[in-house]
Design an enzyme around this catalytic site. Structure first.
Site, PDB file in Angstrom:
ATOM      1  N   LEU A  56      45.212  40.386  30.820  1.00 51.57           N
ATOM      2  CA  LEU A  56      44.481  39.116  30.755  1.00 51.57           C
ATOM      3  C   LEU A  56      43.233  39.245  31.619  1.00 51.57           C
ATOM      4  CD1 LEU A  56      47.129  36.234  31.059  1.00 51.57           C
ATOM      5  CD2 LEU A  56      45.589  36.638  29.142  1.00 51.57           C
ATOM      6  N   ASP A  57      42.096  38.780  31.114  1.00 54.39           N
ATOM      7  CA  ASP A  57      40.864  38.797  31.897  1.00 54.39           C
ATOM      8  C   ASP A  57      41.022  37.921  33.136  1.00 54.39           C
ATOM      9  OD1 ASP A  57      39.514  40.461  30.151  1.00 54.39           O
ATOM     10  OD2 ASP A  57      38.612  38.817  29.020  1.00 54.39           O
ATOM     11  N   PRO A  58      40.253  38.188  34.189  1.00 58.12           N
ATOM     12  CA  PRO A  58      40.336  37.368  35.403  1.00 58.12           C
ATOM     13  C   PRO A  58      40.127  35.874  35.152  1.00 58.12           C
ATOM     14  CG  PRO A  58      39.101  39.362  35.849  1.00 58.12           C
ATOM     15  CD  PRO A  58      39.349  39.343  34.368  1.00 58.12           C
ATOM     16  N   ALA A  60      41.044  34.193  32.616  1.00 58.87           N
ATOM     17  CA  ALA A  60      42.110  33.649  31.770  1.00 58.87           C
ATOM     18  C   ALA A  60      43.353  33.399  32.621  1.00 58.87           C
ATOM     19  CB  ALA A  60      42.438  34.610  30.637  1.00 58.87           C
ATOM     20  N   ARG A 191      37.334  36.319  23.363  1.00 58.04           N
ATOM     21  CA  ARG A 191      35.900  36.193  23.666  1.00 58.04           C
ATOM     22  C   ARG A 191      35.060  36.547  22.447  1.00 58.04           C
ATOM     23  NH1 ARG A 191      34.302  40.034  27.923  1.00 58.04           N
ATOM     24  NH2 ARG A 191      36.289  41.105  27.691  1.00 58.04           N
TER      25      ARG A 191
END
Length: 239
Positions: A56-58, A60, A191
Site C-alpha cells: 500500500l502506498d504511504p 493509502a 492512481r
C-alpha cells in the site's frame, strides 16, 4: 486474526497472518519493520520471518496482510487475490504522481461532466485490459525504480500490465469530488485508474485518498489497529 485474540498465546513461528489497518503516511515496510522489532525485542523471537502481501502506498490506508513465520510461504497466493478499495478523486486537476504526493500541476474544465458521463467512463474501464503504471512507482526499468527516473526528470516508457477491474460504482459525487468503490485484480494501480477516469471524461483527475477495505477474504473491519496490535504483543518466555 481478530482484535479479540490473545496474541501472547500464539507461536508466531508456526505461522500467523496479521490483518493490519495500515496508518496514513506509513509505508508497508514501516509496518513490517515495527512488528518484527516488537516480536524480537518484546517476545524474544530472535529469528523470525516476516513480510507483507500487497504493498500500500504511504498515502493509502486499510488492509495490509502481514505474514509471520511459516505464513510467509503464503505471500504470493495472498497477493494474487482480488482487492477492494474506496477511492476519492478530484476531477478537473492532475498531479505528476496521480495522487497527493505532488502538488496539482494542471487544471481542466469540469462544467461538461455529468453523472452519466462518469458512469459510462467507469463502465468502459471495467474488465480485463492493459494498464500503464504511474511514472512515480516502484516498477523497475532496466533495474532502476521508475520513480528515480521521474525525480531526475527523465522520461521512460513503462511496460503495460494486464489487470482486471471486476466492478466499479459511484458512492458519492459532489463535484469536483468523486468517491468510488473498486473491486480489482492484483497489480491494479488505483492512481492510474484515477488518471484514466479523468481522461475518459475529457478532463483530468487525481487520487485524493485511498482505503483498501478488503484483500481476499480479509476485511478492514476485522483488522487490527497497528498500535493496538503492538500493545497486545505482551512479553512471554524466550522463544
Amino acid at each position: 486474526m481478530t482484535q479479540t485474540e490473545n496474541l501472547h498465546e500464539i507461536d508466531f513461528r508456526e505461522g500467523y497472518i496479521a490483518v493490519i489497518d495500515k496508518p496514513l503516511e506509513w509505508t508497508s515496510t514501516d509496518v513490517v519493520r515495527k512488528i518484527k522489532f516488537a516480536l524480537q525485542h518484546r517476545l524474544g523471537y530472535k529469528k523470525i520471518k516476516i513480510g507483507h502481501a500487497g504493498t500500500l502506498d504511504p498515502l493509502a490506508t486499510g488492509v495490509l496482510l502481514v505474514c509471520i513465520g511459516k505464513a510467509t510461504k503464503m505471500v504470493n497466493a495472498l497477493q494474487a487475490e482480488e482487492k477492494e478499495y474506496i477511492a476519492e478523486l478530484e476531477l478537473g486537476a492532475s498531479t505528476p504522481s496521480y495522487d497527493m504526493e505532488h502538488p496539482i500541476d494542471k487544471r481542466y474544465p469540469t462544467e461538461h461532466i455529468s453523472r452519466e458521463m462518469i458512469e459510462k467512463a467507469l463502465s468502459d474501464l471495467t474488465g480485463e485490459r492493459l494498464q500503464t503504471p504511474p511514472i512515480y512507482s516502484a516498477k523497475k526499468v532496466e533495474g532502476v525504480r521508475a520513480y528515480e527516473f521521474a525525480r531526475a526528470g527523465e522520461q521512460v516508457e513503462l511496460k503495460k500490465a494486464l489487470i482486471n477491474i471486476y466492478e466499479m460504482e459511484i458512492l458519492d459525487l459532489q463535484m469536483p469530488i468523486l468517491k468510488i468503490r473498486v473491486r480489482c485484480s492484483k497489480g491494479t494501480y488505483i492512481r492510474s485508474l484515477a488518471h484514466e477516469i479523468g481522461e475518459a471524461v475529457s478532463s483530468g483527475a487525481y487520487l485524493k485518498s485511498l482505503r483498501r477495505t478488503r484483500s481476499g477474504g480479509f476485511t478492514a473491519e476485522n483488522g487490527w489497529n497497528l498500535q493496538n496490535f503492538l500493545e497486545k504483543l505482551t512479553p512471554s518466555e524466550t522463544k
